[in-house]
Design a protein around this motif. Structure first.
Motif, mmCIF file in Angstrom:
data_model
loop_
_atom_site.group_PDB
_atom_site.id
_atom_site.type_symbol
_atom_site.label_atom_id
_atom_site.label_comp_id
_atom_site.label_asym_id
_atom_site.label_seq_id
_atom_site.Cartn_x
_atom_site.Cartn_y
_atom_site.Cartn_z
ATOM 1 N N LYS A 124 0.805 -1.215 0.000
ATOM 2 C CA LYS A 124 0.000 0.000 0.000
ATOM 3 C C LYS A 124 0.843 1.272 0.000
ATOM 4 O O LYS A 124 0.441 2.289 -0.543
ATOM 5 N N HIS A 125 2.049 1.234 0.616
ATOM 6 C CA HIS A 125 2.840 2.450 0.790
ATOM 7 C C HIS A 125 4.230 2.300 0.183
ATOM 8 O O HIS A 125 4.773 1.193 0.101
ATOM 9 N N THR A 170 12.533 0.434 8.961
ATOM 10 C CA THR A 170 13.753 -0.143 9.544
ATOM 11 C C THR A 170 13.936 -1.605 9.180
ATOM 12 O O THR A 170 15.048 -2.127 9.249
ATOM 13 N N SER A 171 12.876 -2.289 8.770
ATOM 14 C CA SER A 171 13.006 -3.703 8.409
ATOM 15 C C SER A 171 13.749 -3.895 7.079
ATOM 16 O O SER A 171 14.116 -5.006 6.723
ATOM 17 N N LEU A 172 13.958 -2.788 6.348
ATOM 18 C CA LEU A 172 14.704 -2.862 5.081
ATOM 19 C C LEU A 172 16.201 -2.658 5.291
ATOM 20 O O LEU A 172 16.974 -2.769 4.325
ATOM 21 N N ASP A 219 8.366 -6.290 6.423
ATOM 22 C CA ASP A 219 8.353 -7.593 7.089
ATOM 23 C C ASP A 219 6.980 -7.981 7.610
ATOM 24 O O ASP A 219 6.826 -8.987 8.309
ATOM 25 N N GLY A 220 5.937 -7.192 7.274
ATOM 26 C CA GLY A 220 4.577 -7.495 7.686
ATOM 27 C C GLY A 220 4.204 -6.965 9.050
ATOM 28 O O GLY A 220 3.065 -7.136 9.491
#
Length: 399
Positions: A31-32, A112-114, A84-85
């Protein structure tokens, strides 16, 4: 440069930020738009200079400030679903990116999960390419916004706007039925060609869908509800207040509107039902003033709004536009009404004897002026005189 993924519908594209290329995944299932903190860290401490230095392995033709602050702008925080969901409160970043020789400001969420992943971020889709063509009909909430979109979008893109005041209707009570009949026709005027689109009975099959431009003001939210309640095809909506907080479409320049194009969101079936119920539950058959506050539609009595206007009328003569200008400026975005609405309220105050006229202007100052009531179909009588014939006047409040 792009790399397709045969297993999923996603692929990677080279996106330039500050003259440097980064690999972003293009994934329309999310979505983003997301961006890795690594991208921002890459520019931290790098001076804007045209020279190669020990700290900078590439030349950048700007002078003497930290480049990170000029490339990335924080525009708030929002809770979103990350790569990461996991749902997190993430910083919203406005950043100008270059892709296929097109430079577009876009909104990203700092995910931050990237961090330390093999991609620099995720772009949901390049809406500026998909929606900026003749296959989509763009609908603006006003004539000025339609004109700005005509400058911002590609040549040949069709743009329509509504001439109805959906939040107030016609104020004279004996005209409410007439205004309601006009609203039921859902007529949208095409900008530039003089044609009109009627959503009921119109052949819109030549379009892949409709793009509705709006903010959080009541008028454009009612427009969104009206279209959703009457059109069954594919609908995208663009909320400009997501990128420019507390601004309406009419407040933005063409380049600012274009920057919002990549924030377009497809209206899901569930969202359609939600918006349709909100719109259909409103009273449409009698004169009332509508508002949109706290993500909800509501109704406020006209007399309540008239008292708000009366607060700004002084005991000394002043131009008739001054009180209504104050009233509009002090209104919340969800209660912003058209200037003609305030004009009608002003004339009602005079007709009811709550205010007194001290000076009348019967002739135009220039040849292009029109009488105050040139668009009004019901007379407002003041001591037997029809106030619609005036070009200007001064008035004050009765003590």
């Amino acid at each position: 440069m792009s790399t397709k993924n045969k297993i999923t519908s996603s692929y990677t594209e080279l996106v330039n930020i500050g003259g440097i290329g980064f690999m972003f995944e293009v994934n329309s299932d999310l979505k983003h738009n997301l961006i890795s903190p690594d991208v921002l860290s890459f520019f931290d401490g790098v001076p804007e200079s045209g020279y190669v230095t020990k700290d900078c392995a590439f030349p950048l033709a700007k002078s003497n400030t930290n480049i990170s602050s000029s490339l990335f702008q924080c525009v708030g925080y929002e809770k979103i679903v990350c790569f990461d969901g996991t749902s997190r409160m993430c910083q919203r970043i406005r950043c100008k990116v270059e892709h296929h020789r097109m430079k577009n400001p876009m909104i990203f969420y700092l995910d931050t999960s990237l961090t330390d992943s093999n991609i620099s971020g995720i772009i949901t889709q390049f809406q500026s390419e998909m929606l900026n063509n003749k296959k989509f009909l763009h609908i603006a909430p006003s004539n000025p916004t339609a004109g700005a979109l005509k400058q911002a979008l590609n040549r040949g893109v069709e743009i329509a706007y509504t001439e109805l005041h959906l939040s107030t209707g016609c104020l004279p009570k004996n005209l409410s039925k007439e205004e309601y009949q006009r609203c039921k026709q859902h007529e949208l005027w095409d900008f530039g060609d003089g044609l009109s689109y009627k959503l009921f009975g119109a052949d819109l099959s030549k379009y892949d869908g409709i793009v509705i431009w709006h903010s959080k003001d009541v008028e454009s939210m009612l427009l969104l509800g009206l279209i959703v309640s009457s059109y069954n095809g594919c609908i995208f909506h663009i909320d400009v207040s997501k990128s420019y907080r507390n601004y309406r479409c009419i407040d933005l320049a063409p380049e600012q509107l274009f920057s919002c194009l990549n924030s377009a969101i497809k209206v899901s079936p569930r969202k359609k039902q939600e918006l349709k119920h909100k719109y259909d539950d409103l009273p449409h058959e009698y004169p009332c003033v509508k508002r949109y506050v706290g993500h909800k539609f509501g109704v406020v009595e006209k007399e309540v709004v008239k008292k708000r206007l009366l607060r700004y009328v002084t005991n000394k003569p002043q131009s008739w536009r001054i009180p209504s200008s104050y009233a509009m400026a002090k209104s919340r975005i969800g209660e912003w009404y058209s200037p003609m609405f305030w004009d009608c309220l002003t004339l009602e105050l005079l007709s009811e004897g709550q205010c007194v006229i001290s000076e009348m202007v019967f002739e135009p100052k220039s040849g292009c002026e029109y009488p105050l009531g040139s668009c009004m179909t019901t007379p407002y009588l003041y001591n037997g005189f029809d106030l619609r014939k005036l070009y200007s006047f001064k008035y004050f409040k009765v003590k």
